[in-house]
Design a protein around this motif. Structure first.
Motif, mmCIF file in Angstrom:
data_model
loop_
_atom_site.group_PDB
_atom_site.id
_atom_site.type_symbol
_atom_site.label_atom_id
_atom_site.label_comp_id
_atom_site.label_asym_id
_atom_site.label_seq_id
_atom_site.Cartn_x
_atom_site.Cartn_y
_atom_site.Cartn_z
ATOM 1 N N PRO A 31 0.826 -1.225 0.000
ATOM 2 C CA PRO A 31 0.000 0.000 0.000
ATOM 3 C C PRO A 31 0.851 1.261 0.000
ATOM 4 O O PRO A 31 0.420 2.301 -0.490
ATOM 5 N N TRP B 12 0.400 4.378 -2.529
ATOM 6 C CA TRP B 12 0.314 5.779 -2.135
ATOM 7 C C TRP B 12 1.354 6.621 -2.863
ATOM 8 O O TRP B 12 1.065 7.753 -3.294
ATOM 9 N N SER C 224 -12.189 4.708 -8.110
ATOM 10 C CA SER C 224 -12.717 4.094 -6.892
ATOM 11 C C SER C 224 -14.158 3.626 -7.083
ATOM 12 O O SER C 224 -14.550 2.578 -6.558
ATOM 13 N N ASN D 56 -8.688 -1.874 -2.742
ATOM 14 C CA ASN D 56 -7.979 -0.606 -2.571
ATOM 15 C C ASN D 56 -8.810 0.620 -2.957
ATOM 16 O O ASN D 56 -8.261 1.715 -3.073
ATOM 17 N N ARG E 49 -10.856 2.425 -1.299
ATOM 18 C CA ARG E 49 -10.829 3.507 -0.326
ATOM 19 C C ARG E 49 -9.557 4.346 -0.466
ATOM 20 O O ARG E 49 -9.578 5.560 -0.253
ATOM 21 N N THR E 50 -8.460 3.699 -0.832
ATOM 22 C CA THR E 50 -7.212 4.436 -1.054
ATOM 23 C C THR E 50 -7.382 5.417 -2.205
ATOM 24 O O THR E 50 -6.965 6.582 -2.116
#
Length: 199
Positions: free
Chosen positions: A7, A11, A52, A74, A76-77
Motif C-alpha cells: 500500500p 500511495w 474508486s 484498494n 478507499r485508497t
C-alpha cells in the motif's frame, strides 16, 4: 502481481502527479502558474474518484479476475487520494484568486458552485473512509458513502462547465467508462431477465 503491491507503493504512485504539479508551481516563473495548476489537480481528483467508483461494477462484470478484486480492496485508497487532490485543487483556487472578495464574488457561478458542493460532500466521505469510522457507523457507513454519486454528478458538471462549457468533451470522455459500468450494474440488478427457478 498487483496483490503483492505494498500500500505504501500505491500511495507513492498516486502522489506522483501531485509532486509534479507542485514542483511546477514552486519552480515556475510564470505568474499564472497557480491558475495553470488548477485544471490538472482537479482532473486527477475526478479520475481517482472515478477509479474508486468503478471497483464494484468491474468486480461484477469480471468475476474472479485479479485486477477488479485488487481494485475493490484498494478503492478507499483511491477515494482518499481523490479527496487529497480535490483539497489541493481548492487550495490552488483560493490562493490564485488572492482575495476573499473575489472568492465570494464567484461562489454563485455555476461552475464554481458545483465545485464547492462536491467538495463539501467529499468532506464526510473522507472523514468516514477509515476502519475506525466503518466500525463506529456500522450499517450506516454505506449510506454515508453513497453520497459519492451526488459528488460524482457535481464533479462532472463542475468540470464540464469550466470556461463556458469548454470542459464538456473531456469531462464526458473521463466519466463515460463509469457511466457504462453503472449502467451495467443497474441492468444486472433491476432489468436483466432473472433465471427461472427449478422445482
Amino acid at each position: 502481481m498487483l496483490s503483492r503491491l505494498s500500500p505504501y507503493w500505491l500511495w507513492l504512485l498516486l502522489a506522483l502527479p501531485a509532486f509534479a504539479i507542485l514542483t511546477e508551481v514552486l519552480t515556475s516563473t510564470d505568474p499564472k502558474a497557480l491558475k495553470h495548476a488548477l485544471h490538472p489537480s482537479g482532473e486527477f481528483a475526478a479520475r481517482f474518484m472515478i477509479v474508486s467508483m468503478m471497483a464494484t461494477p468491474l468486480a461484477m462484470l469480471f468475476k474472479g479476475r485479479s485486477f477488479p478484486i485488487w481494485l475493490k480492496k484498494n478503492r478507499r485508497t483511491f477515494g482518499v487520494a481523490a479527496f487529497a487532490y480535490s483539497a489541493l485543487h481548492l487550495g490552488f483556487y483560493l490562493v490564485s484568486r488572492g482575495s476573499l472578495e473575489k472568492i465570494l464574488g464567484q461562489v454563485t457561478d455555476f461552475d464554481i458552485l458545483t465545485g464547492w458542493l462536491a467538495f463539501l460532500i467529499f468532506l464526510p466521505l473522507a472523514a468516514t473512509s477509515f476502519d475506525a469510522a466503518v466500525r463506529a457507523l456500522g450499517p450506516r457507513w454505506k449510506s454515508v458513502q453513497r453520497w459519492v454519486y451526488a459528488a460524482a454528478v457535481l464533479t462532472l458538471l463542475h468540470w464540464a462547465a469550466k470556461d463556458g462549457w469548454e470542459g464538456l468533451p473531456p469531462a464526458l470522455v473521463n466519466f463515460a467508462p463509469l457511466a457504462l459500468l453503472e449502467g451495467y450494474r443497474i441492468w444486472y440488478w433491476y432489468i436483466r431477465p432473472k433465471p427461472a427457478r427449478t422445482a
